[in-house]
Design an enzyme around this catalytic site. Structure first.
Site, PDB file in Angstrom:
ATOM      1  N   GLU A 189      35.196  40.214  43.626  1.00  0.00           N
ATOM      2  CA  GLU A 189      35.825  40.322  44.938  1.00  0.00           C
ATOM      3  C   GLU A 189      35.561  41.684  45.570  1.00  0.00           C
ATOM      4  OE1 GLU A 189      39.547  39.312  43.123  1.00  0.00           O
ATOM      5  OE2 GLU A 189      40.292  41.342  43.413  1.00  0.00           O
ATOM      6  N   CYS A 191      36.296  48.159  49.564  1.00  0.00           N
ATOM      7  CA  CYS A 191      36.581  48.379  48.149  1.00  0.00           C
ATOM      8  C   CYS A 191      35.685  47.397  47.388  1.00  0.00           C
ATOM      9  CB  CYS A 191      38.059  48.111  47.899  1.00  0.00           C
ATOM     10  SG  CYS A 191      38.509  48.253  46.170  1.00  0.00           S
ATOM     11  N   CYS A 232      36.667  43.889  33.035  1.00  0.00           N
ATOM     12  CA  CYS A 232      36.612  45.309  32.668  1.00  0.00           C
ATOM     13  C   CYS A 232      36.961  45.449  31.202  1.00  0.00           C
ATOM     14  CB  CYS A 232      37.588  46.122  33.524  1.00  0.00           C
ATOM     15  SG  CYS A 232      37.540  47.895  33.163  1.00  0.00           S
ATOM     16  N   CYS A 288      43.399  48.219  30.793  1.00  0.00           N
ATOM     17  CA  CYS A 288      44.659  48.787  31.298  1.00  0.00           C
ATOM     18  C   CYS A 288      45.658  47.646  31.469  1.00  0.00           C
ATOM     19  CB  CYS A 288      44.435  49.517  32.623  1.00  0.00           C
ATOM     20  SG  CYS A 288      43.183  50.803  32.491  1.00  0.00           S
ATOM     21  N   CYS A 348      46.680  46.097  35.000  1.00  0.00           N
ATOM     22  CA  CYS A 348      45.590  45.751  35.921  1.00  0.00           C
ATOM     23  C   CYS A 348      45.097  44.319  35.685  1.00  0.00           C
ATOM     24  CB  CYS A 348      44.452  46.749  35.708  1.00  0.00           C
ATOM     25  SG  CYS A 348      42.926  46.294  36.537  1.00  0.00           S
ATOM     26  N   CYS A 379      43.630  45.021  42.719  1.00  0.00           N
ATOM     27  CA  CYS A 379      42.379  45.009  41.973  1.00  0.00           C
ATOM     28  C   CYS A 379      42.240  43.786  41.067  1.00  0.00           C
ATOM     29  CB  CYS A 379      42.363  46.307  41.164  1.00  0.00           C
ATOM     30  SG  CYS A 379      41.169  46.409  39.881  1.00  0.00           S
TER      31      CYS A 379
END
Ligand code: SAH
Ligand code: SF4
Length: 351
Positions: A93, A106, A113, A117, A120, A337
């Site tokens: 995205e 962004c 990822c 985290c 997130c 995010c």
């Protein structure tokens, strides 16, 4: 099918490719001009090229690169989020934020990822793969094309979408270099900001390259125990080492660094936390960007309140550390995010 895409090649690589096809080098510049100045994304738009070359290009390269599959506009019309499908069916995205005269994008650098985290949505999804430089560029070109329809331009790019840009260092920097290149998009390096969770060797490498690109560090906690609990990367690169690398970065480049801080109610938004952070950053040329946490399904924490955020900001400012509270834009379109793409990934794997 994995096929090279048109944005994956830098100018010397185009020259090389055309040489193999027994074409003169000036064709490379024509192709670059079409891609980056005209924003063309179909081989048949390149009318100044001989027809056989156009055909060869179409047969050899993916021109579309990414396909928009879903677009969401926030209720105030200021934020647009697009979900894109990649050649292998994976999805990423990118978000456009309009603010005053700014048109900030962004963009994503990975599918998922590896940093994990806990707060997130992208981290909760795990790591799927790196994006190629061309897949990173294509997100910017998509919005550049869109904005041109209303005589607008992309003014800023923040590398804060899905993924850890410094885990995909070469492709991320190659993408920015191409967008920055005078024969490419010619977007000033200062218009870019890379955000990292704190991969120290990459921060040091970035500092030594003396680029004009802005650097942001996701900090979120000022003690190792608290930071490791939400950002596992902290076990490898603890706070004292990270802040030391940031101090060296500022010394080496003379550039101000941004620290990001997602305000979690009762966890890191207290006056004591603000004072501790001020102590940690004392004397460092920096700025704190505090953002109310965007709650996600896999994380218990709640967002701060406006009053608490303001008190937090005031303590930092009083200690001489500039701090802004960023309003989370586009909450109503899951513009946090990775939130939209994780949803899509879940549906894909369950269906
Ligand atoms: N991987 C990089 C860049 C992408 S994340 C990094 O971590 O810096 C971009 C920013 O969004 C980071 O500061 C990240 O910590 C923050 N972020 C991620 N999830 C969030 C959430 N749920 N609420 C608020 N900020 C979040
Ligand atoms: Fe990765 Fe950044 Fe999300 Fe952490 S905050 S999991 S580093 S995208």
């Amino acid at each position: 099918m994995s096929q090279s895409n048109t944005y994956d090649l830098d100018l010397p690589q185009w020259i090389e490719t055309l040489k193999k096809w027994q074409q003169p080098a000036f064709r490379a510049k024509q192709i670059w001009n079409g891609l980056y100045k005209q924003y063309w994304n179909q081989a048949d738009q390149f009318l100044q090229l001989p027809a056989p070359l156009r055909k060869q290009l179409a047969d050899s390269f993916d021109f579309k690169v990414i396909e928009p599959v879903l677009t969401l506009d926030s209720s105030d019309g200021q934020t647009r989020k697009t979900l894109f499908r990649l050649y292998d069916g994976r999805q990423i995205e990118a978000v456009l934020m309009r603010y005053d005269d700014r048109r900030t994008l962004c963009i994503s650098t990975q599918v998922g990822c590896a940093m994990g985290c806990t707060f997130c949505a992208t981290g909760q999804m795990g790591f799927k793969r790196h994006l190629s430089s061309g897949e990173i560029i294509a997100q910017v070109m998509h919005y550049a094309r869109l904005l041109r329809e209303t005589n607008e331009q992309v003014t800023n790019v923040v590398v804060m979408g899905m993924g850890e840009p410094f885990h995909n260092y070469d492709n991320t920097l190659a993408a920015i270099d191409r967008l920055n290149h005078p024969d490419g998009c010619n977007m000033g390096a200062r218009r870019f900001t890379i955000s990292t969770s704190g991969l120290i060797p990459a921060i040091r490498r970035f500092a030594s390259e003396k680029r004009q690109i802005n650097l942001a560090i996701s900090l979120h906690a000022s003690g190792d125990e608290a930071r490791s609990a939400v950002m596992p990367v902290n076990r490898r690169y603890p706070i004292a080492d990270l802040v030391a690398a940031c101090r060296d970065y500022v010394t080496e480049t003379g550039r101000r660094i941004t620290f990001e801080w997602a305000l979690i109610h009762g966890v890191n938004d207290t006056p004591a936390e603000a004072a501790k952070l001020a102590g940690l950053l004392k004397g460092l040329l920096c700025h704190v960007n505090a953002i109310p946490l965007n709650p996600t399904e896999g994380f218990d924490g709640k967002s701060t309140t406006q009053t608490r955020a303001e008190a937090f900001r005031q303590i930092l400012e009083n200690a001489g550390i500039p701090c802004t509270i960023r309003i989370r834009r586009g909450i109503d379109i899951q513009a946090g995010c990775g939130q939209l793409a994780t949803q899509a990934e879940k549906e894909q794997s369950s269906g």
